[in-house]
Write a protein that holds these residues in place. Structure first.
Motif, PDB file in Angstrom:
ATOM      1  N   LEU A  12       0.812  -1.227   0.000  1.00 33.49           N
ATOM      2  CA  LEU A  12       0.000   0.000   0.000  1.00 33.49           C
ATOM      3  C   LEU A  12       0.840   1.270   0.000  1.00 33.49           C
ATOM      4  N   CYS A  13       2.151   1.146   0.266  1.00 32.29           N
ATOM      5  CA  CYS A  13       2.999   2.331   0.475  1.00 32.29           C
ATOM      6  C   CYS A  13       2.449   3.183   1.617  1.00 32.29           C
ATOM      7  N   GLY A  14       1.933   2.510   2.630  1.00 33.62           N
ATOM      8  CA  GLY A  14       1.318   3.219   3.745  1.00 33.62           C
ATOM      9  C   GLY A  14      -0.101   3.637   3.413  1.00 33.62           C
ATOM     10  N   MET A  15      -0.805   4.096   4.411  1.00 34.09           N
ATOM     11  CA  MET A  15      -2.180   4.562   4.224  1.00 34.09           C
ATOM     12  C   MET A  15      -2.213   6.083   4.211  1.00 34.09           C
ATOM     13  N   ARG A  16      -2.903   6.636   3.252  1.00 32.64           N
ATOM     14  CA  ARG A  16      -2.992   8.090   3.136  1.00 32.64           C
ATOM     15  C   ARG A  16      -4.213   8.619   3.870  1.00 32.64           C
ATOM     16  N   ARG A  17      -4.124   9.864   4.239  1.00 36.23           N
ATOM     17  CA  ARG A  17      -5.280  10.516   4.844  1.00 36.23           C
ATOM     18  C   ARG A  17      -6.431  10.577   3.844  1.00 36.23           C
ATOM     19  N   GLN A  18      -7.655  10.476   4.371  1.00 35.09           N
ATOM     20  CA  GLN A  18      -8.888  10.505   3.576  1.00 35.09           C
ATOM     21  C   GLN A  18      -8.958   9.319   2.609  1.00 35.09           C
TER      22      GLN A  18
END
Length: 333
Positions: free
Chosen positions: A206-212
């Motif tokens: 996921l390459c980390g989770m982004r805001r929103q």
């Protein structure tokens, strides 16, 4: 106090709802002078935003004429209204000649059309606030379910709020520049980075989770989805100091924490369920529990939460606390 509140409420509801007659005529007159201003007005103004009923019909006729590429003037408007059943059946319909003359002479030019339109829109918002609040008052007096009453009131007011913000399409060039600036700021450490889960495979995927961003964890039953989410919530709240709100529709808060403590203290879950703990296991669990001392992790374990209720609880929680991540275990289709 109750009677006084009822009296004040009755006095408020007996008043004429907020509206501005001159602004409504100003909008309609501006369109007659310069048809092109309607394109801008339609971005944030709807026929129902007009308080006077015949003004609603005329503005709707403007929109229909514009969509049909018919020039809008007094003659085309009169012709169009002659085919509108709502206009013909309207009780108290004004005399067309004098009414259209009022519209045509309402403003000297169309320079302030948007300003008039914003006044009309703002008055409509106030009326919708009154309408939503009145419905909430009626439901409260009828003794309906308080949670559902609160949810409907909040959703109604949020819907009103969205009408205040007219969004226009954004050109790709400035949007790309903004995205690039945000990307470089994250790369330089000037903006908060993505949320990393602490699970290497997940973060790589996921390459980390982004805001929103919405992330759905899907798998067949009994494949560890709940335990994965609990461990993820622990890593984010305890190890990375993020603010996490966890909705559990299956297990109580105590059951969730027992599982988390079991994993953190490396204690056999069966020993916890059977309450057969060795001294060392007790020490391990105590040390694990202390890790929650400064963690901002909240649980909501009400089993009957609907989507609207989850949304309502989240909004109320966010109003009191900073909130980074919301987790729901689980949603069924």
């Amino acid at each position: 106090a109750s009677r006084m509140a009822e009296q004040v409420t009755s006095e408020i509801l007996d008043r004429v709802p907020p509206y501005n007659k001159d602004a409504e005529l100003g909008v309609l007159g501006s369109v007659l002078i310069l048809n092109e201003v309607l394109d801008e007005l339609m971005l944030f103004l709807k026929p129902d935003d007009f308080f006077v009923e015949h003004n609603q019909v005329v503005f709707r006729s403007y929109v229909e004429l514009r969509e049909a590429n018919v020039p809008i003037d007094v003659m085309t408007l009169v012709d169009h209204l002659s085919h509108v059943d709502e206009w013909q059946r309207m009780s108290g319909r004004p005399e067309e000649g004098s009414y259209l003359a009022d519209i045509a002479s309402a403003v000297p030019n169309a320079a302030h059309a948007r300003y008039y339109g914003e006044i009309v829109r703002d008055k409509a918002v106030l009326r919708k606030v009154i309408q939503t609040s009145t419905q909430a008052i009626q439901e409260a007096y009828l003794g309906l379910d308080p949670q559902e009453t609160l949810v409907r009131a909040q959703m109604g007011l949020e819907g009103v709020e969205t009408s205040l913000h007219a969004e226009e399409p954004e050109n790709a060039e400035p949007a790309a520049a903004s995205a690039l600036a945000s990307l470089f700021a994250r790369a330089d450490g000037d903006q908060p980075p993505n949320f990393y889960t602490g699970y290497e495979a997940t973060d790589e995927l996921l390459c980390g989770m982004r805001r929103q961003e919405l992330v759905i964890v899907a798998a067949r039953p009994s494949h560890g989805k709940t335990m994965y989410l609990l461990n993820l919530a622990r890593k984010l709240a305890v190890q990375q100091t993020h603010k996490v709100l966890f909705f559990s529709l299956e297990m109580s808060e105590g059951q969730c924490l027992e599982r988390m403590l079991s994993a953190m203290g490396n204690v056999n879950g069966n020993h916890i369920r059977n309450a057969m703990l060795t001294y060392q296991e007790r020490v391990s669990l105590h040390d694990a529990a202390e890790e929650f001392a400064n963690a901002e992790l909240w649980f909501d374990s009400s089993p009957d939460r609907t989507i609207n209720a989850i949304r309502s609880v989240t909004l109320r929680h966010r109003a009191k606390h900073v909130l980074n991540i919301v987790m729901v275990d689980y949603l069924q289709y």
